[in-house]
Design an enzyme around this catalytic site. Structure first.
Site, short mmCIF file in Angstrom:
data_model
loop_
_atom_site.label_atom_id
_atom_site.label_comp_id
_atom_site.label_asym_id
_atom_site.label_seq_id
_atom_site.Cartn_x
_atom_site.Cartn_y
_atom_site.Cartn_z
N CYS A 163 4.50 3.65 -17.66
CA CYS A 163 3.67 2.58 -18.24
C CYS A 163 2.26 2.53 -17.68
O CYS A 163 1.29 2.62 -18.43
CB CYS A 163 4.35 1.23 -18.00
SG CYS A 163 5.67 0.93 -19.14
N ARG B 119 8.06 10.61 -14.59
CA ARG B 119 6.81 10.60 -15.36
C ARG B 119 5.65 10.09 -14.50
O ARG B 119 5.74 9.04 -13.89
CB ARG B 119 6.98 9.76 -16.63
CG ARG B 119 7.75 10.51 -17.69
CD ARG B 119 7.99 9.68 -18.91
NE ARG B 119 8.98 8.65 -18.65
CZ ARG B 119 9.36 7.75 -19.55
NH1 ARG B 119 8.81 7.74 -20.74
NH2 ARG B 119 10.28 6.85 -19.26
N ALA C 63 0.85 -1.20 0.00
CA ALA C 63 0.00 0.00 0.00
C ALA C 63 0.88 1.24 0.00
O ALA C 63 2.01 1.22 0.48
CB ALA C 63 -0.90 -0.01 1.23
C1 UDX Z 1 5.69 -1.62 -14.88
C2 UDX Z 1 5.55 -3.13 -14.97
O1 UDX Z 1 6.02 -3.72 -13.75
C3 UDX Z 1 6.31 -3.67 -16.17
O2 UDX Z 1 6.09 -5.06 -16.29
C4 UDX Z 1 5.82 -2.96 -17.41
O3 UDX Z 1 6.47 -3.42 -18.56
C5 UDX Z 1 6.01 -1.46 -17.27
O4 UDX Z 1 5.30 -1.02 -16.11
P1 UDX Z 1 7.45 0.09 -13.89
O5 UDX Z 1 6.52 1.18 -14.32
O6 UDX Z 1 8.89 0.27 -14.18
O7 UDX Z 1 7.03 -1.30 -14.56
O8 UDX Z 1 7.34 -0.04 -12.32
P2 UDX Z 1 6.75 -1.02 -11.21
O9 UDX Z 1 7.86 -1.52 -10.38
O10 UDX Z 1 5.85 -2.01 -11.81
O11 UDX Z 1 5.95 0.03 -10.31
C6 UDX Z 1 4.94 0.84 -10.85
C7 UDX Z 1 4.35 1.74 -9.80
O12 UDX Z 1 3.57 1.00 -8.88
C8 UDX Z 1 5.35 2.53 -8.95
O13 UDX Z 1 4.90 3.85 -8.79
C9 UDX Z 1 5.34 1.79 -7.62
O14 UDX Z 1 5.67 2.64 -6.54
C10 UDX Z 1 3.90 1.32 -7.56
N1 UDX Z 1 3.70 0.12 -6.72
C11 UDX Z 1 4.24 -1.06 -7.09
C12 UDX Z 1 2.93 0.21 -5.56
O15 UDX Z 1 2.42 1.29 -5.22
N2 UDX Z 1 2.73 -0.93 -4.82
C13 UDX Z 1 3.24 -2.13 -5.16
O16 UDX Z 1 3.00 -3.11 -4.44
C14 UDX Z 1 4.03 -2.21 -6.33
#
Ligand code: UDX
Length: 444
Positions: free
Chosen positions: A255, A322, A247
């Site tokens: 993405c 971004r 959370a």
């Molecule tokens: C994501 C996907 O993981 C990847 O497979 C896809 O190709 C591109 O988008 P990315 O955007 O690099 O990758 O980051 P990711 O680690 O997935 O986190 C995305 C966002 O979710 C971040 O802002 C992170 O803080 C948030 N997040 C992630 C949460 O808030 N809680 C979680 O449990 C996991």
């Protein structure tokens, strides 16, 4: 070993090119921006991504950076790694993808155009048609979406959960699969539409998990439960698994926000209202703003209050701003009249932040005289935030932990008032009586 051409020297193109080179392939990376190509030739990497500089350096002999599209003419594979940003309507902007198709040089044999960029379902069909119209029926086409997370991209490429390949022709799918032969990867072969949908559905599901646990966190707050324990207990169920149940103050990045809009739009263009995804997006927007309520609870009206934002990147180990929740949070704070100072260990260009935010070089500078410190990105550097010199520097010992990075018991033991996301508050979580609250503004 194959000769691999890559269109687009952005984050996806460079990670893909560097990793294919490391697997032994000859790689030609083509971009249209001269400065980018010059910098890459000089050994500079234009973004922060662990292991990419080392991989590019180690495989210099197998990598060519070029502006000239003819340099990829003898490649057997032509990877499309250009960006597909959202348009005003929320649809994915495919103009750069079509530019690649339009610019393809004379090609002999059976080269395969491989789509890595995230595109709406149906794009492959349209490109296949476009290639045929251009007299390029001998060029194969495959969809091979990327599932790389920023900050972990090289590891994700080298140890993939799966490699998805959608093709019109089985031989093309086999040829693309052979590129990954050096990896211990499970290959999912399917039709092109399904490959395109796998990427969109995987991202949508990950976002759904995040918005789900964020809503559970919000309910934990009003019922006195602790979402960290709840997520642990839920995630141990083998049917659910532990991932993406942290959370926080919402997801951001290049993405998730764009891909969720694109999928929502794709569905509604076809007459289907994707209700669940709409809710996921809305929950995320509201979640970014929840810190404001927490600050107001402790400080009263925020006009003139000094707030330190710690971390700006949308997640740790990247300099990517971004769609970072920090941008929305900073804007809301400024709108409330707060004085905002921000720090991030890596972000060099906080250009997306609203004007009026002062960006400083150290955590101590950020918290100096602050009424509250907000953890926005869970950088490892912030693990020891709850220390004496920080408490002494602050006007109020208030930490709002937007990523549940810290141990509440340890933070409180250091004399701070602590508030996380979806975590239990305790009776001592009030600022000292000496703290003078500003009077509520008069309503006219
Ligand atoms: C994501 C996907 O993981 C990847 O497979 C896809 O190709 C591109 O988008 P990315 O955007 O690099 O990758 O980051 P990711 O680690 O997935 O986190 C995305 C966002 O979710 C971040 O802002 C992170 O803080 C948030 N997040 C992630 C949460 O808030 N809680 C979680 O449990 C996991």
């Amino acid at each position: 070993m194959a000769r691999v051409g890559i269109f687009g020297a952005g984050w996806v193109g460079l990670v893909t090119g560097a990793c294919f080179a490391d697997l032994g392939h000859e790689v030609v990376i083509r971009d249209v921006v001269p400065e980018k190509i010059e910098r890459l030739r000089a050994g500079e990497v234009p973004f922060h991504e662990p292991d990419v500089p080392e991989l590019l350096e180690r495989n210099r002999d197998r990598l060519i950076f070029t502006l000239d599209v003819d340099d990829i003419a003898d490649c057997e594979f032509l990877f499309v790694c250009v960006d597909t940003p959202p348009t005003y309507s929320g649809d994915a902007d495919l103009s750069r993808v079509w530019t690649v198709v339009d610019e393809l040089p004379e090609l002999d044999g059976r080269p395969i155009l491989v789509m890595k960029s995230t595109v709406p379902v149906g794009t492959g069909d349209k490109i296949r048609h476009g290639l045929d119209l251009r007299g390029l029926s001998h060029v194969g086409y495959a969809s091979n979406p990327e599932f790389l997370a920023e900050g972990n991209a090289v590891r994700d490429f080298m140890h993939p959960d799966r490699v998805v390949i959608g093709a019109f022709d089985d031989a093309d799918a086999d040829a693309v699969a052979a590129l990954y032969a050096g990896l211990d990867a499970r290959v999912v072969s399917c039709d092109v539409n399904s490959a395109e949908m796998i990427k969109l559905a995987a991202n949508a599901f990950l976002m759904t998990r995040i918005s789900f646990i964020n809503e559970i966190a919000n309910v934990c707050e009003v019922t006195g439960a602790d979402v960290v324990k709840v997520a642990e207990g839920v995630g141990l169920d083998h049917r659910l698994g532990p991932h993406f149940l942290r959370a926080g103050i919402g997801y951001g990045g290049s993405c998730f926000p764009k891909d969720s809009l694109a999928l929502k739009q794709l569905a509604s263009n076809s007459g289907y209202h994707f209700q669940l995804l709409s809710a996921v997006i809305e929950v995320n927007e509201l979640q970014k703003r929840r810190v404001i309520g927490k600050l107001t609870k402790h400080l009263g009206p925020l006009r003139g209050k000094k707030v330190a934002l710690l971390g700006l990147a949308f997640k740790p180990n990247t300099d990517d701003m971004r769609e970072a929740p920090s941008i929305v949070l900073a804007s809301r704070l400024l709108a409330e009249g707060a004085v905002v100072r921000a720090w991030d260990p890596v972000v060099a260009d906080p250009g997306n932040l609203p004007r009026g935010v002062e960006v400083v070089d150290s955590v101590l500078d950020a918290v100096d005289g602050a009424d509250a410190a907000v953890i926005v990105t869970e950088w490892a550097d912030l693990r020891d935030l709850a220390r004496e010199e920080v408490r002494d520097a602050m006007a109020n010992p208030l930490i709002i932990d937007g990523r549940n990075l810290l141990d509440p018991v340890a933070v409180r033991a250091e004399g701070f008032v602590y508030e996380g996301i979806g975590r239990r508050t305790v009776a001592t979580d009030v600022l000292p009586e000496t703290h003078e609250r500003e009077p509520e503004p008069e309503l006219h």
